[in-house]
Motif scaffolding. Sequence first.
Motif, mmCIF file in Angstrom:
data_model
loop_
_atom_site.group_PDB
_atom_site.id
_atom_site.type_symbol
_atom_site.label_atom_id
_atom_site.label_comp_id
_atom_site.label_asym_id
_atom_site.label_seq_id
_atom_site.Cartn_x
_atom_site.Cartn_y
_atom_site.Cartn_z
ATOM 1 N N THR A 120 5.531 -4.411 0.989
ATOM 2 C CA THR A 120 6.947 -4.042 1.023
ATOM 3 C C THR A 120 7.397 -5.201 1.379
ATOM 4 O OG1 THR A 120 6.227 -3.844 3.557
ATOM 5 C CG2 THR A 120 5.619 -2.234 2.918
ATOM 6 N N THR A 121 8.958 -5.054 2.663
ATOM 7 C CA THR A 121 9.449 -6.299 3.333
ATOM 8 C C THR A 121 8.806 -7.023 3.915
ATOM 9 O OG1 THR A 121 11.094 -5.018 4.972
ATOM 10 C CG2 THR A 121 11.834 -4.991 2.353
ATOM 11 N N GLU A 122 7.916 -6.387 4.668
ATOM 12 C CA GLU A 122 7.201 -7.235 5.078
ATOM 13 C C GLU A 122 5.452 -7.810 4.915
ATOM 14 O OE1 GLU A 122 7.124 -4.857 9.236
ATOM 15 O OE2 GLU A 122 8.723 -5.323 10.051
ATOM 16 N N TYR A 123 4.999 -7.233 3.825
ATOM 17 C CA TYR A 123 4.097 -7.838 3.576
ATOM 18 C C TYR A 123 3.966 -6.808 2.353
ATOM 19 C CZ TYR A 123 2.734 -2.438 5.107
ATOM 20 O OH TYR A 123 3.467 -1.541 5.624
ATOM 21 N N VAL A 124 2.162 -7.329 1.565
ATOM 22 C CA VAL A 124 1.860 -7.030 0.849
ATOM 23 C C VAL A 124 0.189 -6.476 0.493
ATOM 24 C CG1 VAL A 124 0.674 -7.280 -1.312
ATOM 25 C CG2 VAL A 124 2.307 -8.496 -0.402
ATOM 26 N N GLN A 125 -0.420 -5.396 1.225
ATOM 27 C CA GLN A 125 -1.734 -4.727 1.287
ATOM 28 C C GLN A 125 -2.052 -4.150 0.199
ATOM 29 O OE1 GLN A 125 -1.374 -2.060 4.739
ATOM 30 N NE2 GLN A 125 -2.250 -0.877 4.250
ATOM 31 N N TYR A 126 -3.456 -4.469 0.235
ATOM 32 C CA TYR A 126 -4.467 -3.652 -1.177
ATOM 33 C C TYR A 126 -5.914 -3.349 0.084
ATOM 34 C CZ TYR A 126 -2.235 -8.155 -3.289
ATOM 35 O OH TYR A 126 -1.289 -9.347 -3.424
ATOM 36 N N ASP A 127 -6.326 -2.148 -1.160
ATOM 37 C CA ASP A 127 -7.719 -1.072 -1.674
ATOM 38 C C ASP A 127 -7.983 -2.204 -1.827
ATOM 39 O OD1 ASP A 127 -5.793 0.424 -0.069
ATOM 40 O OD2 ASP A 127 -6.314 2.329 -1.953
#
Length: 373
Positions: free
Chosen positions: A297-304
Motif C-alpha cells: 500500500t502507500t503506507e506499508y508492505v505486509q506478508y503472510d
Amino acid sequence: MEFKKFKLFEQMKPTIRKEFIFLLFAALITGGCRKIFDLPKEKDYLSNNINFSNKIFEPILGRTNLMGGFNADNSTMPMKFEIVNARFGDGRPVTDLFQKAPTYVWTTAYNGLEKSLEEIEAKRKLEEHALFEIRSSGEFIMWASANNSLIKPRPADSTNFPQDTRYFDLKITNSGGQTVIKDLQVRPWRERPYEPSNDMNLYTGGPAPDPDFPNNPNTRDYIRPFMSNVIGDATDVNLGTNDDENDVIVYIRPFTGGNGHSLRFKVLNKDSVAINPAAFNETKWDKLVHGFNMQKTTEYVQYDVAYPIPLVEVPTAYAPGGSRAHAELKYSRIGFGGGRVVATFGIDFAIYKKGDWEIVFHFKKDNPKFQND
C-alpha cells in the motif's frame, strides 16, 4: 561317521586345515568361554566425573531453548536420564516445569525454499510435550509452549532468593551403574516476544530505561537499525543510530486488523507520517522475508508469514546467520559529482510469538533525503 569326518579333515590342504582350526578356536573363545567359566556379562562404563559444564539454566520463556554442556567423560552410551527431586529452594515441589502442552515439532527439514504457508505447515506438527525435558543426548530443552502464564518467571524486582529458584537432581543410568548429579537449577526469564529486545525491561516486561539515564522515568531505550549512506533531508548529513544521536529508531509491536499470522513493514517520517514504500526503490520486497501474499500500500508492505521468525536456527536466504532474519530496505539517488548513491537501512530480528506484528522504522529528527543532488 565320525571316522569319515576325521578322514575328510586329514585330506584338507595344510593351509586350509590351519584356517579351520583357527576359526574353531575363535568360536570356542568368543562363544564358549563365558559359558564354560561362568564369566559375568560385560558392563557399560559409567564415569565418576560425568557432569555438566553449567548447572544453572536460564531459558527465556516463549521460545525453544536448548541447554546443555553435558560431559559424559567417555561413559558408554546410550544412557537413561531422569529428572528427580524437583523442588523450590524452600522445599516446595516443582510441578509447573512438567506440565504438558502442544508444541511444534519438525517432521521434515525446513530450508527456506518453501513456496507457501501450506508447504511450511506440512513439514511440522503439534505434539504434546512436557514444558521442560531432557533428551537422550543429555541436552535439556525448554519448549516454546512454556510461557509466562504456565511458568512463573524470575521476580520482577530482580531479586534471586532460593525460594524462587527451581532445583532438581538428575539420575543417570546405564548397565554400568547409576549416578546422581545434584542441585541443578532452572531460573527462567519472562517472555521476550522479539529480538532485539533492548527496549524491554527483562524483569518487568515494561519499557527499558535509557542506559545513560537509568533513573529518569521520562527516557527509555530503543531498538536501533543498521544504516548506511542515509542523508538527512534538512541537515544534508549522514543520519546516525548510535546512543547519542537516535536519528532513527525501530519499534517491533503488534497491530490490529491482521489475519493472525501477518508481518508488516512501515517507515515513519519525523512527523510520524508513513512514507510510501515506493520511495525505497531498490528494495527487493519479494525477498525481504520468507512471506507470501504480499500486500503493498502507500503506507506499508505486509506478508503472510509462519511463526516464529526465523522458523528454525539454520542459515537460509532470509536468515544468513541462522538465528535472526535479515530485512534490508534500500533506495538510490544521484549524489554530488553525478555518482549514484545507494542508501540502506534495516534490522536483523526474530519474532517468537504468533500474531500480527509490524516493524516500524521511525525517522525522529530528520527525514531521509530522496532527491538527487
